[in-house]
Motif scaffolding. Structure first.
Motif, short mmCIF file in Angstrom:
data_model
loop_
_atom_site.label_atom_id
_atom_site.label_comp_id
_atom_site.label_asym_id
_atom_site.label_seq_id
_atom_site.Cartn_x
_atom_site.Cartn_y
_atom_site.Cartn_z
N GLY A 39 0.84 -1.19 0.00
CA GLY A 39 0.00 0.00 0.00
C GLY A 39 0.87 1.24 0.00
N PRO A 40 0.28 2.37 -0.36
CA PRO A 40 1.07 3.60 -0.49
C PRO A 40 1.67 4.08 0.83
CG PRO A 40 -1.29 4.03 -0.84
CD PRO A 40 -1.14 2.56 -0.66
N ASN A 41 2.62 4.99 0.74
CA ASN A 41 3.22 5.61 1.92
C ASN A 41 2.15 6.18 2.84
OD1 ASN A 41 5.82 5.11 1.18
ND2 ASN A 41 6.21 7.16 0.37
N GLY A 42 2.33 5.95 4.12
CA GLY A 42 1.41 6.53 5.09
C GLY A 42 0.12 5.75 5.27
N ALA A 43 -0.03 4.62 4.57
CA ALA A 43 -1.28 3.85 4.65
C ALA A 43 -1.46 3.17 6.01
CB ALA A 43 -1.32 2.81 3.55
N GLY A 44 -0.34 2.94 6.71
CA GLY A 44 -0.43 2.30 8.02
C GLY A 44 0.25 0.93 8.09
N LYS A 45 1.10 0.63 7.11
CA LYS A 45 1.76 -0.68 7.07
C LYS A 45 2.68 -0.87 8.28
CE LYS A 45 3.69 0.18 3.08
NZ LYS A 45 3.25 1.60 2.93
N THR A 46 3.54 0.13 8.51
CA THR A 46 4.46 0.05 9.65
C THR A 46 3.69 -0.03 10.96
OG1 THR A 46 6.21 1.22 8.47
CG2 THR A 46 6.30 1.30 10.87
N THR A 47 2.64 0.76 11.07
CA THR A 47 1.83 0.74 12.30
C THR A 47 1.22 -0.63 12.53
OG1 THR A 47 1.40 3.11 12.02
CG2 THR A 47 -0.05 1.90 13.53
N SER A 48 0.79 -1.29 11.46
CA SER A 48 0.22 -2.64 11.60
C SER A 48 1.26 -3.60 12.19
CB SER A 48 -0.24 -3.18 10.24
OG SER A 48 -1.23 -2.34 9.69
N LEU A 49 2.49 -3.51 11.70
CA LEU A 49 3.54 -4.38 12.25
C LEU A 49 3.82 -4.03 13.71
CD1 LEU A 49 6.24 -4.83 9.45
CD2 LEU A 49 4.08 -6.03 9.80
N ARG A 50 3.78 -2.73 14.01
CA ARG A 50 4.07 -2.29 15.39
C ARG A 50 2.98 -2.75 16.36
NH1 ARG A 50 8.05 1.63 16.02
NH2 ARG A 50 6.89 2.66 17.69
N VAL A 51 1.75 -2.81 15.88
CA VAL A 51 0.68 -3.36 16.72
C VAL A 51 0.93 -4.86 16.94
CG1 VAL A 51 -1.79 -3.97 16.78
CG2 VAL A 51 -1.10 -1.65 16.11
N ALA A 52 1.30 -5.55 15.85
CA ALA A 52 1.50 -7.00 15.94
C ALA A 52 2.63 -7.36 16.90
CB ALA A 52 1.79 -7.57 14.56
N SER A 53 3.66 -6.50 16.96
CA SER A 53 4.81 -6.85 17.80
C SER A 53 4.77 -6.19 19.17
CB SER A 53 6.12 -6.51 17.09
OG SER A 53 6.25 -5.12 16.95
N GLY A 54 3.64 -5.55 19.49
CA GLY A 54 3.45 -5.02 20.83
C GLY A 54 4.04 -3.64 21.07
N LEU A 55 4.55 -3.00 20.01
CA LEU A 55 5.15 -1.67 20.18
C LEU A 55 4.08 -0.59 20.26
CD1 LEU A 55 8.08 -2.10 17.65
CD2 LEU A 55 8.34 -1.76 20.12
N VAL A 56 2.93 -0.85 19.64
CA VAL A 56 1.80 0.09 19.68
C VAL A 56 0.58 -0.68 20.17
CG1 VAL A 56 0.20 1.38 18.20
CG2 VAL A 56 2.66 1.61 17.84
N LYS A 57 -0.13 -0.11 21.15
CA LYS A 57 -1.35 -0.77 21.64
C LYS A 57 -2.53 -0.37 20.77
CE LYS A 57 0.80 -2.00 25.62
NZ LYS A 57 1.96 -2.67 24.97
N PRO A 58 -3.32 -1.32 20.32
CA PRO A 58 -4.50 -0.95 19.53
C PRO A 58 -5.55 -0.30 20.42
CG PRO A 58 -4.46 -3.32 19.92
CD PRO A 58 -3.19 -2.77 20.51
N GLY A 211 -5.34 3.40 6.07
CA GLY A 211 -5.64 2.73 7.33
C GLY A 211 -6.69 1.65 7.25
N GLN A 212 -7.18 1.35 6.03
CA GLN A 212 -8.19 0.30 5.91
C GLN A 212 -7.75 -0.74 4.90
OE1 GLN A 212 -11.61 3.05 5.19
NE2 GLN A 212 -12.56 1.79 6.78
N ILE A 213 -8.18 -1.97 5.10
CA ILE A 213 -7.86 -3.03 4.15
C ILE A 213 -8.73 -2.85 2.90
CG2 ILE A 213 -7.91 -5.51 3.71
CD1 ILE A 213 -5.74 -4.81 5.67
N ALA A 214 -8.05 -2.68 1.74
CA ALA A 214 -8.77 -2.46 0.48
C ALA A 214 -8.82 -3.74 -0.35
CB ALA A 214 -8.10 -1.35 -0.32
N TYR A 215 -7.92 -4.68 -0.10
CA TYR A 215 -7.92 -5.95 -0.83
C TYR A 215 -7.38 -7.04 0.08
CZ TYR A 215 -6.40 -9.64 -4.07
OH TYR A 215 -6.21 -10.85 -4.70
N THR A 216 -8.02 -8.19 0.04
CA THR A 216 -7.53 -9.39 0.71
C THR A 216 -7.67 -10.52 -0.28
OG1 THR A 216 -8.48 -8.67 2.81
CG2 THR A 216 -7.85 -10.96 2.66
#
Ligand code: ATP
Length: 235
Positions: A39-58, A211-216
């Motif tokens: 996904g494009p820059n700023g879409a939230g990819k890094t944040t998704s990984l940070r949530v998964a690894s406990g660095l950011v609380k959802p 910030g939203q899933i557009a394709y799965t």
């Protein structure tokens, strides 16, 4: 009964202060497979990984590791359960030598084995053992930080932009390494700017947009279909 996903984000929302970054994001990474998150820059990819690894609380939603709810767990505790996060921008200790970095990545008691394995995988690291990590080239730092994905013996590895800023020949090395991890049965969640390349080694793909899933769906279908232009062609 089917096996639990190695990792699952279930309806995750996340914010930095007032700014909402993820909205109801659901991602499942099956065991032993490669899942691409693009996904494009700023879409939230890094944040998704940070949530998964406990660095950011959802702010809402759940994180599950092999079916077990782990929302709110610390990064350290998740690492102890087999999750390895290789962050964007080289997760190495710049003031420690290559050897010291590899020592810290290896489980106690298997340091020598770890150093041997890492230098067999990336021979250039063998030539740089006594050098401070901060003095390595970008490609060498990336190889060093990727070594953690081997040495910590994880079941799931999150890799953020593994080829960012690397020369094409090093990108080849990095992708060969990722394929080796997959061949060893390690599940991968891969964020990358090279959507084509990432999709070509992925089984499943997710596209994030604002910030939203557009394709799965299938990575191959995304690569071949009109959807590719629609979702990724623009960036
Ligand atoms: P990129 O490839 O540019 O890193 P990304 O898809 O990984 O993009 P994120 O890094 O997750 O996106 O960022 C998503 C949004 O959250 C962006 O608008 C970004 O500016 C914002 N953001 C990221 N980190 C923080 C932070 N620590 N504090 C405030 N806002 C942040």
């Amino acid at each position: 009964e089917t096996a639990h996903p190695a990792l699952e984000l279930r309806g995750v929302s996340s914010a930095y202060g007032e700014t909402q970054v993820l909205r109801d994001v659901s991602i499942a990474v099956p065991p032993g497979s490669v899942t691409a998150l693009i996904g494009p820059n700023g879409a939230g990819k890094t944040t998704s990984l940070r949530v998964a690894s406990g660095l950011v609380k959802p702010t809402s939603g759940e994180v599950l590791l092999h079916g077990q709810p782990v929302t709110g767990w610390s990064p350290h505790r998740l690492a102890g359960r087999g999750l390895c996060h290789v962050p964007e921008g080289r997760g190495v200790y710049r003031n420690l030598t290559v050897e010291e970095n590899l020592t810290m990545m290896s489980p106690p008691g298997s340091v020598a084995e770890g150093i041997e394995k890492a230098t067999a995988t990336f021979p250039i690291l063998g030539d740089r053992l006594k050098q401070k990590a901060g003095t390595l080239s970008g490609g060498e730092q990336q190889m060093l930080s990727l070594s953690a994905a081997y040495l910590r013996k994880p079941t799931i590895v999150l890799v953020d932009e593994p080829s960012l800023g690397l020369a094409p020949i090093i990108v080849d090395l990095v992708f060969d390494f990722l394929k080796t991890l997959k061949a060893e049965g390690i599940a991968l969640l891969l964020v990358d700017q090279y959507a084509l390349r990432t999709l070509s080694i992925a089984d499943t793909a997710y596209v994030l947009r604002r910030g939203q899933i557009a394709y799965t769906g299938s990575a191959q279908e995304l690569l071949q279909g009109d959807m590719f232009e629609q979702y990724i062609g623009e960036g």
